[in-house]
Design a protein around this motif. Sequence first.
Motif, PDB file in Angstrom:
ATOM      1  N   HIS A  54      -0.530   5.859  -3.961  1.00  0.00           N
ATOM      2  CA  HIS A  54      -0.912   4.908  -5.034  1.00  0.00           C
ATOM      3  C   HIS A  54      -2.244   5.282  -5.675  1.00  0.00           C
ATOM      4  N   GLU A  55      -3.093   5.997  -4.918  1.00  0.00           N
ATOM      5  CA  GLU A  55      -4.381   6.418  -5.492  1.00  0.00           C
ATOM      6  C   GLU A  55      -4.229   7.691  -6.330  1.00  0.00           C
ATOM      7  N   THR A  56      -3.153   8.446  -6.069  1.00  0.00           N
ATOM      8  CA  THR A  56      -2.905   9.703  -6.789  1.00  0.00           C
ATOM      9  C   THR A  56      -2.270   9.458  -8.150  1.00  0.00           C
ATOM     10  N   GLN A  77      -0.638   0.699 -12.955  1.00  0.00           N
ATOM     11  CA  GLN A  77      -0.108  -0.105 -11.846  1.00  0.00           C
ATOM     12  C   GLN A  77      -0.509  -1.553 -12.092  1.00  0.00           C
ATOM     13  N   ASN A 123       0.861  -1.188   0.000  1.00  0.00           N
ATOM     14  CA  ASN A 123       0.000   0.000   0.000  1.00  0.00           C
ATOM     15  C   ASN A 123       0.900   1.242   0.000  1.00  0.00           C
ATOM     16  N   GLN A 138      -1.308   8.602 -11.739  1.00  0.00           N
ATOM     17  CA  GLN A 138      -2.182   8.547 -12.916  1.00  0.00           C
ATOM     18  C   GLN A 138      -1.773   7.462 -13.923  1.00  0.00           C
ATOM     19  N   GLN A 188       1.400  12.180  -8.971  1.00  0.00           N
ATOM     20  CA  GLN A 188       0.535  11.985 -10.139  1.00  0.00           C
ATOM     21  C   GLN A 188       1.290  11.347 -11.301  1.00  0.00           C
TER      22      GLN A 188
END
Length: 420
Positions: A167-169, A174, A163, A171, A243
């Motif tokens: 990782h959510e940012t 993955q 995690n 772009q 990003q």
Amino acid sequence: MKIAVIGAGSCGLAALRHCTSGTYDCEVVCYEKTDQVGGTWVYTEETGLDRYGLPIHTSMYKNLRTNLPKEVMGYPDYPIPDTPESYLTRTQILEFLNSYCDHFKLRQHIRFLHNVELVTPTSGGDRKWTIKVKDLQKNTVTSDSFDAVMVCNGHYFKPNVPNLKGHETFQGRQLHSHDYRTPDIFTNKTVVVVGAGPSGMDLALDISKKATRVILSHHTRESIGTIFPENVVQKPDIKELTQSGALFTDGSSESIDAVFYCTGYEYSFPFLDPKCGVRVDSNMVTPLWKHLISIENPTLAVVGIPYYVCAFNMFDLQVRFVLRFWSGKKDFPSKEDMLKEEKEELEKLLAKGLRKRHFHEMGHKQGVYFDDIANIAGITRLPPVISKLHDESSMRFLDDLVHYRESRYKIIDDYNFIQL
């Protein structure tokens, strides 16, 4: 004795081979959720879910060649036939597994496209286990009873994905190595490969043929000594993803297109009822005697757990070990003694500064483990040359990743090999 085998990969086939050998008075049924033998050695371009809505099991990629020589990859009583090269392709290994299956007439015992949904200890009754199985073609669920269960479902199918902060940012793309098939997806990209275990090293090399730049990110204390292609560089751990880039723990940053997680797998037995008495704790499968037998329910064996080993040889040895006890030729130690042994082994590991998740890692210790279980069960041991050649190949892998597969070996006797 009626035995269930779960999975018809290289491990399940070894289980079937010995259950049907005539040495033990047993009936055996193997449940395999796909339509063929071979487990993770079966290549498919599919990822995600299959046509029955089940997760794709195999993690095989197109260009894979073995990272161990064939001389240590066969079974004790069924070696891989001689070929000019020592390091084989995935296709050659799958052909070998099919020939093993046919030589010992194992197919007739396998129920293909049958997915095991639940394994439960039976309360009362003659049989000790109830297994609920779904026939995927007929879409029907049935239950059957067994005296003993060998779990042979492998451990290269449930991805371990870290995690990472950001990782959510990020772009870009993955991807975990479980879903990797060909390097084309990384053409002209800058890719961070996370992890420098055997798959991370191999896959950094594989994608370097197509990617513009490959950054191998790892926390190995010393820089890996192998000479990589010019477009592969090493960096420490990722501190954070942005990003369009990655910040590393040494303060450096890179603009990247993709993050490729080569971070291994988690042990997973989704079909085992908690009452089976086996759990996964920080990726240690416990409580098990000898990394193998359920201490709570000794007629349940989880075969093939140790890693960095000569796998096919080990599966064969473990199955022979299990059958000696299940057939009554050997008696299990007391539950207290088995628990004590596992506890002491874990304490030794932790004292060395290792973690629980390293409990099943063998490497150079595999020979000691093999001899231990062979001696306890009174069965034919594996020749020491197997472990010796494994260690030699592993060292060559680290020293010369690009060329080590050009080496050729020949085993001369139980103790010695030569490089041709």
